[in-house]
Design a protein around this motif. Structure first.
Motif, PDB file in Angstrom:
ATOM      1  N   ALA A  82       0.977  -0.987   0.122  1.00 16.67           N
ATOM      2  CA  ALA A  82       0.023   0.385  -0.049  1.00 16.67           C
ATOM      3  C   ALA A  82       0.648   1.554   0.265  1.00 16.67           C
ATOM      4  N   ILE A  83       0.614   1.911  -0.435  1.00 16.15           N
ATOM      5  CA  ILE A  83       1.369   3.706  -0.769  1.00 16.15           C
ATOM      6  C   ILE A  83      -0.140   4.994  -0.096  1.00 16.15           C
ATOM      7  N   ARG A  84       0.931   5.896   1.104  1.00 19.41           N
ATOM      8  CA  ARG A  84      -0.758   6.366   1.151  1.00 19.41           C
ATOM      9  C   ARG A  84       0.097   8.018   1.368  1.00 19.41           C
ATOM     10  N   VAL A  85      -0.927   8.498   0.039  1.00 22.52           N
ATOM     11  CA  VAL A  85      -0.099  10.023  -0.110  1.00 22.52           C
ATOM     12  C   VAL A  85      -0.316  11.100   1.249  1.00 22.52           C
ATOM     13  N   ASN A  86       0.679  11.773   1.294  1.00 24.68           N
ATOM     14  CA  ASN A  86       0.045  12.634   2.850  1.00 24.68           C
ATOM     15  C   ASN A  86      -0.171  13.741   2.509  1.00 24.68           C
ATOM     16  N   ALA A  87      -1.423  13.909   2.280  1.00 25.47           N
ATOM     17  CA  ALA A  87      -1.924  14.565   1.515  1.00 25.47           C
ATOM     18  C   ALA A  87      -3.180  14.958   2.116  1.00 25.47           C
ATOM     19  N   GLU A  88      -3.766  16.301   2.172  1.00 24.89           N
ATOM     20  CA  GLU A  88      -4.910  16.665   2.866  1.00 24.89           C
ATOM     21  C   GLU A  88      -6.107  16.026   1.125  1.00 24.89           C
ATOM     22  N   PRO A  89      -7.141  15.487   0.843  1.00 24.80           N
ATOM     23  CA  PRO A  89      -7.613  15.297  -0.067  1.00 24.80           C
ATOM     24  C   PRO A  89      -8.739  16.247  -0.512  1.00 24.80           C
ATOM     25  N   THR A  90      -8.255  17.215   0.007  1.00 23.07           N
ATOM     26  CA  THR A  90      -9.156  18.828  -0.466  1.00 23.07           C
ATOM     27  C   THR A  90      -9.999  18.437  -1.924  1.00 23.07           C
ATOM     28  N   ASP A  91      -9.554  18.241  -2.927  1.00 26.85           N
ATOM     29  CA  ASP A  91     -10.197  17.952  -4.055  1.00 26.85           C
ATOM     30  C   ASP A  91     -10.679  17.454  -5.233  1.00 26.85           C
ATOM     31  N   GLY A  92     -11.050  17.044  -6.741  1.00 22.36           N
ATOM     32  CA  GLY A  92     -10.298  16.116  -7.496  1.00 22.36           C
ATOM     33  C   GLY A  92      -9.594  16.077  -8.076  1.00 22.36           C
ATOM     34  N   PHE A  93      -9.387  17.562  -8.672  1.00 21.53           N
ATOM     35  CA  PHE A  93      -7.437  17.128  -9.169  1.00 21.53           C
ATOM     36  C   PHE A  93      -6.409  17.610  -8.861  1.00 21.53           C
ATOM     37  N   LEU A  94      -6.202  17.874  -6.904  1.00 22.67           N
ATOM     38  CA  LEU A  94      -5.497  17.293  -6.095  1.00 22.67           C
ATOM     39  C   LEU A  94      -4.680  16.105  -6.420  1.00 22.67           C
TER      40      LEU A  94
END
Length: 246
Positions: A82-94
């Protein structure tokens, strides 16, 4: 074949939804989070390719540390890592931008996702991801077979289904039908124990900027009181003059 399955961390559909900070933020207190159901259909199809064709399966999520139990469940179902990208998914484009970097660095042949997430229902990330990668894209997929670098797919269209063919690399947005609900897998104890030892990598985000922002949330209007009627004539009168339904 290297498969990447995109996993969204979403509230269970039975959860009671509330908002805070003047209805600008989602209140997570008391909410149970699960694998997005549409993603789970795609993950189950990926597991079929792993077992029948020897494919490797990686799951990925864009989110904070709170999403790791959801990724661990995907590992317990049978994903290899598994991979977790450490970012808050604030919108679909990001989210799509961050996922695109994972795909590029990992050299994946097939990217599977759900057609939408069960929380925001945006239906945008898989298509954006395919565009950013310049991969072929099939949405609303209800059937998928891969032989070598060739894929045969079925997707829902208005009034029926369409059969299409494509070559890898490919992004597929799946839904119920890509596997049936009865084929979804519940992690057993052995899978749960093995998941603890499987690698879960945390990667830092690229710093992609969100293209939109949430201004406010609003709940649907509450249902009105029920009116009981004694006869058909009264019902017709209410439907005609009050509800304006006929």
């Amino acid at each position: 074949m290297k498969i990447l399955v995109c996993i969204s961390h979403v509230p269970d559909t039975t959860s009671k939804i509330n908002f805070t900070d003047n209805d600008t933020k989602f209140d997570t207190n008391g909410v149970q989070f699960v694998i997005n159901p549409y993603d789970e259909f795609s993950l189950t199809r990926a597991m079929w390719f792993k077992e029948k064709q020897g494919a490797s399966v990686t799951v990925v999520n864009v989110g904070g540390a709170e999403t790791e139990p959801t990724l661990r469940k995907a590992l317990a179902i049978g994903a290899d890592d598994a991979i977790r990208v450490n970012a808050e998914p604030t919108d679909g484009f990001l989210v799509a931008k961050e996922l695109a970097e994972v795909v590029k660095s990992g050299g994946y042949d097939l990217v599977l996702a759900g057609k939408e997430s069960a929380d925001y229902n945006g239906q945008m990330v898989p298509g954006m991801l395919a565009s950013l990668l310049d991969f072929n894209f099939v949405n609303g997929c209800v059937g998928l077979e891969v032989e070598g670098t060739n894929a045969t797919l079925e997707r829902e269209i208005d009034g029926g289904e369409e059969k299409v063919s494509s070559t890898l690399p490919l992004v597929v947005a799946g839904q119920k039908g890509i596997v049936e609900e009865k084929d979804l897998r519940i992690p057993n104890m052995r899978g749960i124990m093995m998941a603890r030892k499987k690698p879960l990598s945390v990667v830092e985000p690229t710093g992609a900027a969100a293209a939109s922002s949430t201004q406010t949330f609003e709940k649907p209007a509450p249902k009105g009181a029920v009116k009981l009627v004694d006869n058909v004539d009264e019902l017709i009168n209410l439907l005609h003059n009050e509800a304006k339904a006929i």
